[in-house]
Design a protein around this motif. Structure first.
Motif, PDB file in Angstrom:
ATOM      1  N   CYS A  53       0.835  -1.206   0.000  1.00  0.00           N
ATOM      2  CA  CYS A  53       0.000   0.000   0.000  1.00  0.00           C
ATOM      3  C   CYS A  53       0.868   1.254   0.000  1.00  0.00           C
ATOM      4  O   CYS A  53       1.811   1.374   0.793  1.00  0.00           O
ATOM      5  CB  CYS A  53      -0.920   0.003   1.219  1.00  0.00           C
ATOM      6  SG  CYS A  53      -2.084   1.383   1.252  1.00  0.00           S
ATOM      7  N   LEU A  54       0.542   2.150  -0.901  1.00  0.00           N
ATOM      8  CA  LEU A  54       1.190   3.460  -0.964  1.00  0.00           C
ATOM      9  C   LEU A  54       0.179   4.494  -0.491  1.00  0.00           C
ATOM     10  O   LEU A  54      -0.845   4.699  -1.128  1.00  0.00           O
ATOM     11  CB  LEU A  54       1.648   3.758  -2.393  1.00  0.00           C
ATOM     12  CG  LEU A  54       2.226   5.147  -2.668  1.00  0.00           C
ATOM     13  CD1 LEU A  54       3.403   5.441  -1.744  1.00  0.00           C
ATOM     14  CD2 LEU A  54       2.631   5.268  -4.133  1.00  0.00           C
ATOM     15  N   LYS A  55       0.455   5.098   0.642  1.00  0.00           N
ATOM     16  CA  LYS A  55      -0.458   6.101   1.193  1.00  0.00           C
ATOM     17  C   LYS A  55       0.036   7.493   0.796  1.00  0.00           C
ATOM     18  O   LYS A  55       1.139   7.894   1.151  1.00  0.00           O
ATOM     19  CB  LYS A  55      -0.560   5.963   2.714  1.00  0.00           C
ATOM     20  CG  LYS A  55      -1.208   4.651   3.156  1.00  0.00           C
ATOM     21  CD  LYS A  55      -1.374   4.592   4.655  1.00  0.00           C
ATOM     22  CE  LYS A  55      -1.937   3.249   5.099  1.00  0.00           C
ATOM     23  NZ  LYS A  55      -3.326   3.039   4.705  1.00  0.00           N
ATOM     24  N   ILE A  56      -0.800   8.181   0.035  1.00  0.00           N
ATOM     25  CA  ILE A  56      -0.477   9.522  -0.447  1.00  0.00           C
ATOM     26  C   ILE A  56      -1.123  10.547   0.472  1.00  0.00           C
ATOM     27  O   ILE A  56      -2.342  10.620   0.580  1.00  0.00           O
ATOM     28  CB  ILE A  56      -0.992   9.742  -1.885  1.00  0.00           C
ATOM     29  CG1 ILE A  56      -0.492   8.636  -2.812  1.00  0.00           C
ATOM     30  CG2 ILE A  56      -0.584  11.116  -2.386  1.00  0.00           C
ATOM     31  CD1 ILE A  56       0.987   8.581  -2.983  1.00  0.00           C
ATOM     32  N   LEU A  57      -0.308  11.335   1.142  1.00  0.00           N
ATOM     33  CA  LEU A  57      -0.837  12.401   1.995  1.00  0.00           C
ATOM     34  C   LEU A  57      -0.974  13.657   1.139  1.00  0.00           C
ATOM     35  O   LEU A  57      -0.031  14.441   0.987  1.00  0.00           O
ATOM     36  CB  LEU A  57       0.085  12.643   3.193  1.00  0.00           C
ATOM     37  CG  LEU A  57      -0.118  11.704   4.392  1.00  0.00           C
ATOM     38  CD1 LEU A  57       0.249  10.276   4.023  1.00  0.00           C
ATOM     39  CD2 LEU A  57       0.703  12.153   5.587  1.00  0.00           C
TER      40      LEU A  57
END
Length: 334
Positions: A53-57
């Motif tokens: 999972c790549l969490k983009i803030l």
């Protein structure tokens, strides 16, 4: 405050996300950098499993940079999770997403194979804008309000990366009551699904404690009041939110406060921190345990009934009578 806004297309989209998860190589979850926990869909977390999972803030330009760094470290402590920050005023940064996708899915980055990425995010988090930047063309419809995208689509980003877009999805019940307020304060739900006064009071209480200097400067106050009511009254006088008879128009000043919070005019503000969330989780667990204990107590009381000694005696006699009748029937048959 409870958010009651879960349109039919969201239910459908959540079901489709669950069904497609098994085909995905990497999940991209777009979060609001101002509320990383509250904008994280727990339903997605449950179905993700071991998928990277790549969490983009996103909206990093609106968030407190120091708190964002803390959030990144906190999120990356989870297995299989990487983070990046993006913002509308720094579109070049979004190109790093492609590089990170290839890095995480290196085993799939070979000729003849496609890396399948799925992008998700709550309404109004900036997901559609990010997709257009990644594709370098207008693919997804954007809007300054929630629930613009209402159907799934596949987007070829080139270089062997295929992106599955999904509608912005909330979840049926927000367990943390403070998260409901933060979602409303950040603009994740439509104005019709929230009470400005209610959310405004919540925001004011947090802001005067977490960002007192920003509030003094923005509303030109020499001294910052101790309570949210006093702060809103002082801010209303400075902004002319006054009704006939000199009464303060609390609804108007709450609307002003939330509008300026969402637009970034108040400054770079984050509405939650990892330590705050850990405390809230503990409080939620304690409340859940209390409710479970109370439910079990009611269940046991229902089983036992509200029997007085007299009623209990009659019940025992009826049981003895039925047993005696059963024994007599057995003797007759034999």
């Amino acid at each position: 405050m409870a958010v009651h806004w879960f349109p039919g297309h969201m239910h459908k989209a959540l079901k489709e996300i669950k069904e497609a998860m098994g085909q995905i190589d990497i999940l991209i979850e777009v979060l609001d950098a101002r509320i990383p926990y509250s904008s994280e869909n727990p339903e997605i977390a449950r179905v993700r499993g071991d998928t990277p999972c790549l969490k983009i803030l996103n909206k990093y330009d609106l968030a407190d940079p120091e708190v964002t760094a803390t959030w990144q470290a906190h999120l990356e402590a989870e297995r299989g999770v990487k983070t990046l920050t993006t913002s509308n005023d720094n579109p070049a940064n979004s190109k790093q997403i492609i590089e990170l996708i290839r890095s995480v899915c290196a085993h799939k980055d070979v000729p003849g194979k496609s890396i399948k990425a799925m992008i998700t995010g709550i309404p109004n988090v900036g997901k559609s804008t990010l997709i257009n930047l990644l594709a370098d063309r207008i693919i997804a419809k954007t809007g300054n309000e929630p629930a613009v995208t209402k159907s799934q689509q596949r987007i070829n980003l080139g270089g062997g990366v295929v992106l599955f877009d999904t509608p912005g999805v909330l979840w049926p019940k927000v367990e943390n009551p403070n998260s409901s307020y933060r979602l409303a304060a950040s603009g994740a739900v439509k104005n019709t699904a929230m009470e400005y006064d209610d959310v405004g009071f919540f925001a004011a209480d947090y802001l005067i404690k977490a960002y007192p200097e920003l509030m003094k400067e923005r509303f030109k106050l020499e001294e910052l009041p101790n309570t949210e009511v006093e702060f809103l009254e002082a801010a209303a006088k400075k902004r002319g939110a006054i009704m006939a008879g000199g009464r303060v128009n609390l609804h108007k000043i709450c609307e002003v406060l939330l509008t300026e919070l969402q637009s970034g005019k108040l400054g770079r503000i984050t509405l939650e921190t990892p330590p705050m969330i850990e405390q809230e989780k503990l409080a939620m667990a304690e409340e859940a345990a209390r409710k479970a204990a109370a439910k079990e107590k009611r269940k046991q009381k229902f089983k036992q009934g509200s029997l007085t000694p007299d009623k209990k005696d009659r019940k025992e006699k009826r049981t003895e009578k039925r047993e005696a009748q059963s024994q007599r029937m057995k003797k007759r048959r034999s």
